[in-house]
Design a protein around this motif. Structure first.
Motif, PDB file in Angstrom:
ATOM      1  N   PRO A 133       0.843  -1.203   0.000  1.00  0.00           N
ATOM      2  CA  PRO A 133       0.000   0.000   0.000  1.00  0.00           C
ATOM      3  C   PRO A 133       0.876   1.250   0.000  1.00  0.00           C
ATOM      4  CG  PRO A 133      -0.030  -1.066   2.164  1.00  0.00           C
ATOM      5  CD  PRO A 133       0.749  -1.962   1.258  1.00  0.00           C
ATOM      6  N   HIS A 134       0.590   2.181  -0.874  1.00  0.00           N
ATOM      7  CA  HIS A 134       1.418   3.378  -1.000  1.00  0.00           C
ATOM      8  C   HIS A 134       0.605   4.492  -1.628  1.00  0.00           C
ATOM      9  CE1 HIS A 134       1.652   1.656  -5.036  1.00  0.00           C
ATOM     10  NE2 HIS A 134       1.973   2.868  -5.457  1.00  0.00           N
ATOM     11  N   PHE A 135       1.207   5.647  -1.742  1.00  0.00           N
ATOM     12  CA  PHE A 135       0.585   6.708  -2.540  1.00  0.00           C
ATOM     13  C   PHE A 135       1.652   7.324  -3.429  1.00  0.00           C
ATOM     14  CE2 PHE A 135       2.074  10.794  -0.820  1.00  0.00           C
ATOM     15  CZ  PHE A 135       2.656  10.408   0.381  1.00  0.00           C
ATOM     16  N   ASP A 136       1.194   7.953  -4.516  1.00  0.00           N
ATOM     17  CA  ASP A 136       2.095   8.646  -5.436  1.00  0.00           C
ATOM     18  C   ASP A 136       1.672  10.115  -5.474  1.00  0.00           C
ATOM     19  OD1 ASP A 136       3.388   6.164  -6.502  1.00  0.00           O
ATOM     20  OD2 ASP A 136       1.349   5.767  -7.185  1.00  0.00           O
ATOM     21  N   ASN A 137       2.579  10.952  -5.901  1.00  0.00           N
ATOM     22  CA  ASN A 137       2.242  12.373  -6.018  1.00  0.00           C
ATOM     23  C   ASN A 137       1.765  12.738  -7.414  1.00  0.00           C
ATOM     24  OD1 ASN A 137       2.640  13.561  -3.405  1.00  0.00           O
ATOM     25  ND2 ASN A 137       4.794  12.995  -3.636  1.00  0.00           N
ATOM     26  N   ALA A 196      -4.152   6.741  -1.372  1.00  0.00           N
ATOM     27  CA  ALA A 196      -3.540   5.450  -1.023  1.00  0.00           C
ATOM     28  C   ALA A 196      -4.127   4.370  -1.924  1.00  0.00           C
ATOM     29  CB  ALA A 196      -3.817   5.133   0.441  1.00  0.00           C
ATOM     30  N   HIS A 197      -3.262   3.487  -2.427  1.00  0.00           N
ATOM     31  CA  HIS A 197      -3.751   2.379  -3.254  1.00  0.00           C
ATOM     32  C   HIS A 197      -2.851   1.170  -3.075  1.00  0.00           C
ATOM     33  CE1 HIS A 197      -1.109   4.880  -5.772  1.00  0.00           C
ATOM     34  NE2 HIS A 197      -0.780   3.787  -6.438  1.00  0.00           N
ATOM     35  N   PHE A 198      -3.416   0.025  -3.417  1.00  0.00           N
ATOM     36  CA  PHE A 198      -2.775  -1.245  -3.097  1.00  0.00           C
ATOM     37  C   PHE A 198      -3.264  -2.255  -4.127  1.00  0.00           C
ATOM     38  CE2 PHE A 198      -2.401  -4.490   0.667  1.00  0.00           C
ATOM     39  CZ  PHE A 198      -1.319  -5.073   0.025  1.00  0.00           C
TER      40      PHE A 198
END
Ligand SMILES: [Mn+2]
Length: 388
Positions: A133-137, A196-198
């Motif tokens: 799970p992470h996020f990008d800018n 946030a996405h995974f």
């Protein structure tokens, strides 16, 4: 207006609706954005690219030498035989620069400025594979190309969001899922920045990520001021010819701040310089070593075109143009060129035609500015001769 036409790639809504309701705001799942989509490259071909020196690739192995192990390519031939059965992902950047059929996907996104597009990254995941799970800018469109991937989306994040202590990967310590979908080939998910996405592979699968780019405020300020500073003479300084006697010589008075603000405003508001910097900055190639042209003169270019040669855009080059009061600015791979307004159609052709040849650019070859522009772009490597 074309912007009001329902688009299949957006699930039947128009570009205008998409930009108003989703772009940079909330995710959008689009079933069969590209019906019957078939990946132009196979998992084996993707693995093949990751062996090449000049290709940027990564492997993420969930249960590797360390949890969420990150390895950077190029990889050795036997790498793939030694990987576990499941829970790993291969990511290859800028496949659009390597495989023309992948670059063609970008044609679906012509309702967005081309200079906002970064690249098409292609990932292959073994069953269970994902990058955590992470996020990008950045905005991204995730097109499912092969197999099935489960995508979960969660909360909006920022640089204060807690992360797991993995040096190389930015994995969220806390993921609050709100929605989830299983994507089949041809389905696409749009994600706005910071969401946030995974994603996890249900079975062996491939996903194409059409990624966007936006300079950070810090980049804009540091790079623009560096650019600006080249044009400022040393004697252009803070000045206070209107200085009044000081009451306390140690105090910085508000009039000093006013003079600084005036100095900043005077230089920062030069629109031509701002545009020139921005165009150059946004067209800087991601891999400059891929944008190098041959030494060629105008006569050689002319005779090649007369002999039937085709000129195409170097897939690693970036092009953009803009209008200024005294003509047109063409930005090509980090450089800018001021051109007469009469070259407008040629600029559009250079930016968007499939190929340039004696028929479509013929008229400009007898124009000094047009001929010299084409020659410069070939020498710079932004345009290149097609192989056939
Ligand atoms: Mn991501």
């Amino acid at each position: 207006m074309t912007s009001d036409i329902p688009l299949q790639i957006l699930g039947g809504i128009s570009a205008r609706e998409f930009l108003r309701d989703y772009w940079q705001k909330k995710p959008l799942l689009i079933r069969q954005a590209i019906p019957d989509f078939q990946s132009p490259i196979s998992p084996d071909e993707l693995a093949g690219l990751s062996l090449e020196e000049e290709v940027e690739s990564r492997l993420v192995i969930e249960h590797g030498d360390s949890p969420w192990e990150l390895r950077r390519g190029p990889f050795a031939e036997d790498t793939y035989q030694q990987l576990p059965e499941r829970d790993w992902t291969l990511l290859v950047q800028a496949v659009d620069q390597l495989v023309p059929d992948v670059a063609d996907l970008i044609e679906h996104f012509r309702f967005l400025p081309n200079w906002r597009i970064d690249d098409v990254m292609v990932s292959y995941a073994a069953p269970g594979g994902g990058v955590g799970p992470h996020f990008d800018n950045y905005d991204v469109f995730l097109l499912q190309a092969h197999g099935q991937r489960r995508w979960r989306v969660g909360q909006m994040c920022d640089s204060d969001s807690p992360m797991l202590a993995h040096g190389d990967l930015r994995i969220l310590a806390d993921f609050q899922g709100t929605d989830e979908w299983v994507l089949e080939p041809g389905d696409m998910l749009y994600l706005p920045p910071r969401l946030a996405h995974f994603g996890t592979a249900e079975d062996a699968c491939m996903t194409y990520s059409v990624g966007f780019r936006a300079p950070s405020a810090a980049e804009v300020l540091t790079h623009f001021t560096d650019f600006l500073a080249q044009f400022l003479p040393d004697e252009d300084r803070y000045s206070d010819a209107d200085l009044q006697p000081t009451e306390d010589p140690f105090q910085i008075q508000s009039d000093a701040l006013d003079r600084l603000k005036a100095l900043l405003a005077e230089h920062m508001s030069d629109e031509r310089l701002l545009l020139t910097w921005f165009g150059q900055f946004m067209t800087e190639p991601r891999y400059p070593e891929r944008v190098e042209g041959p030494g060629i003169d105008e006569a050689e270019l002319l005779s090649a075109l007369e002999d039937g040669a085709l000129l195409v855009r170097n897939p690693a080059a970036r092009l953009a143009w803009s209008e200024v009061d005294i003509g047109l600015l063409l930005f090509a791979s980090g450089q800018s060129r001021l051109l007469p307004a009469s070259l407008r159609e040629l600029l559009k052709l250079i930016c968007s035609a499939d190929a340039l040849h004696a028929e479509n650019v013929g008229a400009w070859l007898s124009d000094d500015d047009g001929r010299s522009l084409l020659c410069e772009l070939v020498k710079q490597g932004s345009l290149e001769f097609a192989d056939e």
